[in-house]
Every structure is written in C-alpha cells, then in structure tokens.
Design a protein around this motif. Structure first.
Motif, PDB file in Angstrom:
ATOM      1  N   GLU A 196      41.195   9.135-150.233  1.00 40.81           N
ATOM      2  CA  GLU A 196      42.363   8.252-150.183  1.00 40.81           C
ATOM      3  C   GLU A 196      42.087   7.063-149.276  1.00 40.81           C
ATOM      4  N   TYR A 197      41.294   7.285-148.211  1.00 42.25           N
ATOM      5  CA  TYR A 197      41.171   6.292-147.156  1.00 42.25           C
ATOM      6  C   TYR A 197      39.743   5.825-146.905  1.00 42.25           C
ATOM      7  N   ALA A 198      38.792   6.239-147.727  1.00 40.85           N
ATOM      8  CA  ALA A 198      37.389   5.884-147.460  1.00 40.85           C
ATOM      9  C   ALA A 198      36.524   6.318-148.634  1.00 40.85           C
ATOM     10  N   VAL A 252      35.048  26.242-150.593  1.00 38.97           N
ATOM     11  CA  VAL A 252      36.272  26.214-149.770  1.00 38.97           C
ATOM     12  C   VAL A 252      36.409  24.887-149.043  1.00 38.97           C
ATOM     13  N   ASP A 253      37.643  24.387-148.990  1.00 36.53           N
ATOM     14  CA  ASP A 253      37.952  23.238-148.137  1.00 36.53           C
ATOM     15  C   ASP A 253      39.342  23.450-147.537  1.00 36.53           C
ATOM     16  N   ASP A 254      39.693  22.613-146.570  1.00 36.61           N
ATOM     17  CA  ASP A 254      41.020  22.783-145.980  1.00 36.61           C
ATOM     18  C   ASP A 254      42.100  22.191-146.883  1.00 36.61           C
ATOM     19  N   VAL A 255      41.853  20.965-147.386  1.00 29.40           N
ATOM     20  CA  VAL A 255      42.891  20.237-148.125  1.00 29.40           C
ATOM     21  C   VAL A 255      42.348  19.779-149.474  1.00 29.40           C
ATOM     22  N   ALA A 290      43.341  16.955-151.973  1.00 29.92           N
ATOM     23  CA  ALA A 290      44.197  15.768-152.114  1.00 29.92           C
ATOM     24  C   ALA A 290      43.885  15.147-153.474  1.00 29.92           C
ATOM     25  N   THR A 291      43.038  14.115-153.533  1.00 30.10           N
ATOM     26  CA  THR A 291      42.703  13.518-154.842  1.00 30.10           C
ATOM     27  C   THR A 291      41.684  14.355-155.610  1.00 30.10           C
ATOM     28  N   GLY A 292      41.011  15.239-154.920  1.00 32.64           N
ATOM     29  CA  GLY A 292      40.024  16.101-155.576  1.00 32.64           C
ATOM     30  C   GLY A 292      38.597  15.596-155.519  1.00 32.64           C
ATOM     31  N   GLY A 293      38.408  14.353-155.047  1.00 29.82           N
ATOM     32  CA  GLY A 293      37.057  13.782-155.036  1.00 29.82           C
ATOM     33  C   GLY A 293      36.052  14.608-154.257  1.00 29.82           C
ATOM     34  N   THR A 294      36.476  15.121-153.130  1.00 31.47           N
ATOM     35  CA  THR A 294      35.564  15.890-152.273  1.00 31.47           C
ATOM     36  C   THR A 294      35.102  17.164-152.973  1.00 31.47           C
ATOM     37  N   LEU A 295      36.034  17.881-153.559  1.00 35.25           N
ATOM     38  CA  LEU A 295      35.658  19.165-154.172  1.00 35.25           C
ATOM     39  C   LEU A 295      34.910  18.965-155.479  1.00 35.25           C
TER      40      LEU A 295
HETATM   41  O1  LIG Z   1      40.786  15.736-152.213  1.00 37.47           O
HETATM   42  P1  LIG Z   1      40.239  14.548-151.456  1.00 37.47           P
HETATM   43  O2  LIG Z   1      41.025  13.301-151.732  1.00 37.47           O
HETATM   44  O3  LIG Z   1      38.791  14.361-151.658  1.00 37.47           O
HETATM   45  O4  LIG Z   1      40.499  14.829-149.909  1.00 37.47           O
HETATM   46  C1  LIG Z   1      40.300  16.042-149.270  1.00 37.47           C
HETATM   47  C2  LIG Z   1      39.292  15.933-148.190  1.00 37.47           C
HETATM   48  O5  LIG Z   1      39.700  14.985-147.200  1.00 37.47           O
HETATM   49  C3  LIG Z   1      39.509  15.534-145.904  1.00 37.47           C
HETATM   50  O6  LIG Z   1      38.201  15.341-145.432  1.00 37.47           O
HETATM   51  P2  LIG Z   1      37.645  14.091-144.626  1.00 37.47           P
HETATM   52  O7  LIG Z   1      36.522  13.526-145.416  1.00 37.47           O
HETATM   53  O8  LIG Z   1      38.765  13.202-144.222  1.00 37.47           O
HETATM   54  O9  LIG Z   1      36.920  14.694-143.397  1.00 37.47           O
HETATM   55  P3  LIG Z   1      37.013  15.664-142.178  1.00 37.47           P
HETATM   56  O10 LIG Z   1      37.090  17.062-142.731  1.00 37.47           O
HETATM   57  O11 LIG Z   1      35.711  15.383-141.520  1.00 37.47           O
HETATM   58  O12 LIG Z   1      38.211  15.328-141.339  1.00 37.47           O
HETATM   59  C4  LIG Z   1      39.750  17.003-146.128  1.00 37.47           C
HETATM   60  O13 LIG Z   1      39.170  17.789-145.101  1.00 37.47           O
HETATM   61  C5  LIG Z   1      39.107  17.253-147.467  1.00 37.47           C
HETATM   62  O14 LIG Z   1      37.723  17.534-147.350  1.00 37.47           O
END
Ligand SMILES: O=P(O)(O)OC[C@H]1O[C@H](OP(=O)(O)OP(=O)(O)O)[C@H](O)[C@@H]1O
Ligand SMILES: Nc1ncnc2[nH]cnc12
Length: 151
Positions: free
Chosen positions: A76-78, A98-101, A103-108
């Motif tokens: 969302e922010y980078a 596994v991840d904590d959040v 959000a948009t899904g890009g990370t997973l």
């Molecule tokens: O679903 P997405 O839109 O991809 O966002 C989810 C990701 O954003 C945050 O990570 P972030 O990269 O901010 O890093 P951090 O865990 O180092 O705080 C969070 O921990 C997830 O990994």
C-alpha cells in the motif's frame, strides 16, 4: 491508509499463545513453516517451533548471503523485494506460508511464488489479520487462505 498494529495482541500473553497454537495447528501436515520479514517472523517462528517444524525466513532483499531467489512486489505504501535461500527449501517440501497481515496480497503472492520457485508446495497460507477491504484474498485465488482475525 489505516495502519493496523498487532502490538497490543502480541503483548497479551494469552492472546499471543492462542495465535501461535492456531497457526501451529495449520502446520500439522507440512514439512516447513515460512514467514515473511519482519512482522511475519513474530508469528511464524513460534508456530513452527510449536508444531515441531523447521522455519524458513523470507527476507527483505539484500540480507541473505549466497545464492538467493528474489521477487518484487508492491505494498500500500511502498515497493519491496523478498528473497529466499533455495538451499533451505527442499524440492517437494510442503510449506505453510505465514504472515501477520494480509492487506493487498502482494507480499504473500511474492512469498508463495518464491517458495514455488524452489520447488516447494505451498499447502496453505495463514495470517493473523486480514484487512478484507483491500482485496488480498482475491490475489491468492486458488490457494487455501486462513485468517485468524478480520478487520
Ligand atoms: O498484503 P500486502 O499489501 O502485501 O501487505 C501486507 C504486508 O505488509 C506488512 O509488511 P511490511 O513490508 O510493511 O513490513 P514489516 O513486516 O517489516 O513491518 C505486513 O507485515 C505484511 O507483510
Ligand atoms: N494497513 C495496514 N496495516 C498494517 N499492516 C499493513 N501491511 C500492509 N498494509 C497494512
């Protein structure tokens, strides 16, 4: 953007234990638990330990030595890049990602793609918190996705 912070939950010993136990229960039929740096590690590593499974670190780019595989993605922010050491992920390994959040899904999406590039099978994906309005689940269509909490 409304930033969801899981710190209060992690600081509550009972809530943290319940989160780890719920994640560990999703790891019973896998070989490895993979977590995403940084906040994902906080949930994934204790879940791997509780389930008696090994832990694989999906790290932000530039921190792992040796040969790595890399994937770029947007947040969302980078924008960011994740890396994995393929030598710690055997071909054919069954993995819980596994991840904590979510959000948009890009990370997973990037994390699953990295693990699959190693020849692993991402059996399911689990997050502590899904921000449903951001539509990440649709990006993971076709995958088994578990969210312990919805925002
Ligand atoms: O679903 P997405 O839109 O991809 O966002 C989810 C990701 O954003 C945050 O990570 P972030 O990269 O901010 O890093 P951090 O865990 O180092 O705080 C969070 O921990 C997830 O990994
Ligand atoms: N809105 C948000 N709150 C917390 N973590 C996030 N990761 C990506 N988007 C987020």
């Amino acid at each position: 953007m409304l930033f969801k912070d899981i710190s209060p939950l992690l600081a509550d010993a009972d809530a943290f234990a319940r989160v780890v136990a719920a994640m560990a229960a999703l790891a019973e039929d896998v070989d490895l638990v993979a977590g995403v740096e940084a906040r994902g590690f906080v949930v994934a590593a204790p879940a791997a330990h509780a389930a008696g499974r090994g832990f694989v670190a999906l790290r932000k780019a530039g921190k792992l030595p040796g040969r790595t595989l890399r994937a770029s993605y947007a947040l969302e922010y980078a924008t960011a890049e994740l890396e994995v050491r393929p030598d710690v992920v055997p071909a054919g390994a069954r993995v819980l990602l596994v991840d904590d959040v979510l959000a948009t899904g890009g990370t997973l999406v990037a994390g699953a793609s990295l693990l699959e590039s190693c020849g692993a099978q991402v059996v399911r994906v689990a997050v502590l918190l899904e921000i449903a309005a951001l539509g990440g689940r649709a990006q993971l269509a076709g995958r088994e996705v578990h969210a312990l909490l919805q925002a």
